[in-house]
Design a protein around this motif. Structure first.
Motif, mmCIF file in Angstrom:
data_model
loop_
_atom_site.group_PDB
_atom_site.id
_atom_site.type_symbol
_atom_site.label_atom_id
_atom_site.label_comp_id
_atom_site.label_asym_id
_atom_site.label_seq_id
_atom_site.Cartn_x
_atom_site.Cartn_y
_atom_site.Cartn_z
ATOM 1 N N PHE A 73 33.031 -10.742 50.389
ATOM 2 C CA PHE A 73 32.146 -9.611 50.548
ATOM 3 C C PHE A 73 31.088 -9.396 49.488
ATOM 4 O O PHE A 73 29.904 -9.410 49.770
ATOM 5 N N PRO A 74 31.524 -9.187 48.255
ATOM 6 C CA PRO A 74 30.515 -8.895 47.221
ATOM 7 C C PRO A 74 29.577 -10.075 47.003
ATOM 8 O O PRO A 74 28.421 -9.878 46.625
ATOM 9 N N ALA A 77 26.718 -10.445 49.754
ATOM 10 C CA ALA A 77 26.002 -9.206 50.052
ATOM 11 C C ALA A 77 24.537 -9.444 50.399
ATOM 12 O O ALA A 77 24.033 -8.934 51.404
ATOM 13 N N ILE A 253 32.400 -15.834 33.251
ATOM 14 C CA ILE A 253 32.622 -14.813 32.227
ATOM 15 C C ILE A 253 34.000 -14.989 31.594
ATOM 16 O O ILE A 253 34.190 -14.754 30.397
ATOM 17 N N ASN A 257 34.436 -15.345 27.647
ATOM 18 C CA ASN A 257 35.283 -14.453 26.849
ATOM 19 C C ASN A 257 36.418 -15.204 26.171
ATOM 20 O O ASN A 257 36.679 -15.014 24.985
ATOM 21 N N LYS A 279 23.801 -10.371 38.884
ATOM 22 C CA LYS A 279 23.339 -9.552 37.748
ATOM 23 C C LYS A 279 24.306 -9.543 36.575
ATOM 24 O O LYS A 279 23.905 -9.327 35.436
ATOM 25 N N MET A 283 24.637 -9.427 32.004
ATOM 26 C CA MET A 283 25.245 -8.282 31.317
ATOM 27 C C MET A 283 26.172 -8.709 30.194
ATOM 28 O O MET A 283 26.685 -7.886 29.469
ATOM 29 N N ARG A 285 26.948 -11.405 26.816
ATOM 30 C CA ARG A 285 26.190 -12.015 25.733
ATOM 31 C C ARG A 285 26.877 -13.287 25.302
ATOM 32 O O ARG A 285 28.052 -13.250 24.979
ATOM 33 N N PRO B 74 28.548 -4.424 47.918
ATOM 34 C CA PRO B 74 29.525 -4.899 46.937
ATOM 35 C C PRO B 74 30.465 -3.797 46.483
ATOM 36 O O PRO B 74 31.615 -4.056 46.142
ATOM 37 N N TYR B 75 29.980 -2.561 46.508
ATOM 38 C CA TYR B 75 30.782 -1.470 45.966
ATOM 39 C C TYR B 75 31.791 -0.921 46.958
ATOM 40 O O TYR B 75 32.772 -0.302 46.604
ATOM 41 N N ARG B 248 28.678 3.966 38.125
ATOM 42 C CA ARG B 248 28.962 2.571 38.469
ATOM 43 C C ARG B 248 28.968 1.647 37.261
ATOM 44 O O ARG B 248 28.417 1.983 36.211
ATOM 45 N N ASP B 249 29.491 0.485 37.470
ATOM 46 C CA ASP B 249 29.585 -0.512 36.404
ATOM 47 C C ASP B 249 28.233 -0.852 35.785
ATOM 48 O O ASP B 249 28.119 -1.003 34.576
ATOM 49 N N SER B 250 27.222 -0.961 36.631
ATOM 50 C CA SER B 250 25.915 -1.371 36.116
ATOM 51 C C SER B 250 25.435 -0.444 35.001
ATOM 52 O O SER B 250 25.001 -0.900 33.942
ATOM 53 N N ILE B 253 27.781 -0.667 31.823
ATOM 54 C CA ILE B 253 27.570 -1.856 31.008
ATOM 55 C C ILE B 253 26.195 -1.807 30.338
ATOM 56 O O ILE B 253 26.012 -2.250 29.209
ATOM 57 N N ASN B 257 25.792 -2.173 26.398
ATOM 58 C CA ASN B 257 24.956 -3.201 25.778
ATOM 59 C C ASN B 257 23.822 -2.593 24.964
ATOM 60 O O ASN B 257 23.573 -2.995 23.819
ATOM 61 N N ASN B 278 35.949 -1.391 38.583
ATOM 62 C CA ASN B 278 35.980 -2.737 39.141
ATOM 63 C C ASN B 278 36.245 -3.752 38.043
ATOM 64 O O ASN B 278 36.331 -3.403 36.868
ATOM 65 N N LYS B 279 36.337 -4.985 38.435
ATOM 66 C CA LYS B 279 36.804 -5.983 37.475
ATOM 67 C C LYS B 279 35.851 -6.222 36.323
ATOM 68 O O LYS B 279 36.256 -6.647 35.254
ATOM 69 N N TYR B 280 34.574 -5.958 36.549
ATOM 70 C CA TYR B 280 33.612 -6.252 35.495
ATOM 71 C C TYR B 280 33.793 -5.353 34.273
ATOM 72 O O TYR B 280 33.407 -5.721 33.177
ATOM 73 N N ASN B 282 36.403 -4.875 32.839
ATOM 74 C CA ASN B 282 37.336 -5.577 31.970
ATOM 75 C C ASN B 282 36.740 -6.865 31.412
ATOM 76 O O ASN B 282 37.385 -7.558 30.635
ATOM 77 N N MET B 283 35.550 -7.182 31.841
ATOM 78 C CA MET B 283 34.950 -8.433 31.384
ATOM 79 C C MET B 283 34.038 -8.217 30.198
ATOM 80 O O MET B 283 33.537 -9.159 29.606
ATOM 81 N N VAL B 284 33.767 -6.964 29.873
ATOM 82 C CA VAL B 284 32.938 -6.683 28.705
ATOM 83 C C VAL B 284 33.842 -6.220 27.569
ATOM 84 O O VAL B 284 35.008 -5.918 27.777
ATOM 85 N N ARG B 285 33.290 -6.194 26.367
ATOM 86 C CA ARG B 285 34.069 -5.801 25.193
ATOM 87 C C ARG B 285 33.404 -4.628 24.512
ATOM 88 O O ARG B 285 32.225 -4.731 24.203
#
Lengths: 337, 337
Positions: A73-74, A77, A253, A257, A279, A283, A285, B74-75, B248-250, B253, B257, B278-280, B282-285
């Motif tokens: 799905f995502p 899109a 990602i 990480n 996108k 997001m 680095r 996606p959401y 939202r995540d966007s 994040i 950043n 959502n999973k993203y 958890n993908m950032v720090r």
DNA sequence: TTGTACGCGTTATCAC
DNA sequence: GTGATAACGCGTACAA
């Protein structure tokens, strides 16, 4: 409230149902004043033609089915946006079907597609077998497969809108070779094995031509909670290859990480490329390099191709090109040198 | 190849079409040997009942429409999964419609919904007006709105499966107050203004009860390429509020950043919460805190409610509860103290 | 248990 | 230009 029909309108406007039908379908043989009379009756009663009855009478539903893996799905899109927009232009309705992995629900989906008498089908190249295509073909349902290239087939009435991922991977690896980079890894994505295979084929081919063998296909079993968990372990034991390739953002990602936390630096210690762009790659680095894939256009082109196939019979002027290859470009970002 | 119909099967099995119909519909009044005979004929001919004709005969399409903003794909993926799975259980087909912002395409969507004679509709609480609901209601189409709470309405036949985002925001702000945190900001998300409004209402309410006024609604116009670009500028001029909330995540994040690059640390300098998980995140720090929203269940519950509404007429035993509130929980991650 | 005939709401082919 | 009437494929009272 009684469902109002074409008869009700006919009575209200004091004409026969045939005339009402003509007005609905913009037949130009109807006199102006009666047309207006009918229009008014339609307005007054709030009449809306019954598409089901139309479908029965015309043997045409003006509906196409879209089939997609439920987890994709995502990621699909934008292709879907392209599909929907073009469908809207041609006034096609969309029946939407999802397939779940494991139990082959594809059978059920095909069953309902056939029963629904949709005019055509859009299939994402995620999960279906040639046999299943064969079934749809027997019932004369035109279809377009979007995503990656399908193998040569003798099934008629199949279109294909695709990116040549094999070539993409082949070129990428050769570009690496040119830079002297020969330690290349590909991280598996279980969500799209057909694409993985194409990528792997391209890489294999490049290695073979170089007289070598590609051996760094990074795969892991389902006992790991996520690719991140696996990769964290992985990078404790071994350092990343010079070039790491992933299919989707999640793996890319995760690689990033896990490797950073293991003390590696991108792109100094290794380079990273994620095939499918989105996108989220911007997001993190450093930003992760990727390919610019014309997703929206792929959807739009696929739906347009399907609409053409749907009128092909009546309109046999020239053979339709049903194999459409889309182009892409590399998006260089900070994750490569 | 001629489309084969119930007549063909009847002839092949040497029975009347009525009997074939009975076999298809599992009527138990048919003798075993003739049933088998008919089944064999069906197999042999590859007969599949025409759902269009069935729909016409029964005034029932066994199809429900799903309407969603085209950018929300996606959401809403998980909600959609829930919807699809339950629809599959009840053998409902799905007609899928997207609405684009700007030009009110919702009108067209409603038009095609009515013409299609779908049995019911699932609407995401993204973009539609009460007037539009009213139209669907006039045509007696049961509908369920999923997402956030809809205002009181006197439109019948409307279900609602929702999260109380207003209450969520209200509670969150009060929890902040209890910790002595009073400098709170909310970042706008133009993609879902109705949810934004509900969040803002909750925050406003909490502030008012404290005798204060909420003033840090961070909004920016479309001249900025992205929220990240805007926020980068923003944090040059002013430091982040003690608590920053995004939908939202966007945005979350982007805040993360931009603020990090401006020299701030999370959660030391400020705390960050993203409402939709959502999973993203958890993908950032550091990992961004969020709410655990039962998305899949919301979809499943919504579709189940709709199926109940569809049989309600025939089965009027007890009034159906059409307002279903879902529960959520806070997912504490490193972005808060 | 099985068959006949009608209705579901349209479109299309004839006549007029 | 307009109006009957036969399809389209199926479900279902009703009759047998």
């Amino acid at each position: 409230m009684k469902r109002i029909t074409i008869y009700d309108v006919a009575k209200e406007a004091d004409v026969s149902l045939a005339t009402v039908s003509r007005v609905i379908n913009d037949s130009n043989v109807v006199r102006e004043d009666t047309r207006i009379r009918v229009q008014k009756a339609i307005e007054k009663l709030g009449y809306k033609p019954n598409a089901i009855a139309q479908g029965l009478a015309l043997s045409k539903t003006t509906t196409v089915s879209i089939v997609m893996g439920e987890k994709m799905f995502p990621y699909h899109a934008k292709i879907l946006n392209g599909l929907m927009d073009v469908a809207k232009i041609y006034n096609y309705n969309i029946m939407f079907h999802t397939t779940s992995k494991g139990i082959s629900r594809m059978q059920d989906v095909i069953e309902s597609i056939i029963k629904s008498r949709v005019d055509g089908v859009i299939l994402f190249n995620d999960n279906f077998s040639e046999d299943e295509l064969e079934v749809l073909n027997e019932y004369q349902i035109p279809m377009v497969i979007v995503g990656s290239k399908i193998p040569e087939t003798n099934i008629a009435n199949v279109g294909n809108v695709y990116l040549d991922f094999e070539q993409m991977a082949y070129d990428l690896v050769n570009a690496c070779f040119d830079k002297g980079v020969e330690d290349i890894a590909l991280v598996e994505d279980k969500l799209n094995l057909s694409m993985m295979e194409q990528l792997k084929n391209g890489i294999d081919k490049a290695f073979e031509e170089k007289g070598k063998k590609f051996e760094k296909y990074i795969s892991y079993d389902d006992s790991y909670k996520s690719s991140y968990v696996f990769l964290t372990e992985h990078f404790k034991k071994m350092k990343p290859s010079q070039m790491v390739i992933t299919l989707r953002d999640s793996q890319a990602i995760a690689v990033l990480n896990a490797s950073i936390e293991a003390g590696y630096k991108v792109p100094d210690d290794y380079e990273l490329i994620c095939i499918l762009n989105n996108k989220y790659l911007n997001m993190v680095r450093p930003h992760i390099s990727s390919y610019n894939i014309p997703e929206y256009d792929m959807g739009a082109v696929a739906m347009r191709l399907l609409t053409k196939m749907l009128v092909e019979d009546k309109d046999k002027r020239q053979p339709l090109n049903k194999q459409i290859e889309m182009t892409y470009s590399f998006l260089k970002r900070a994750s490569v040198k």
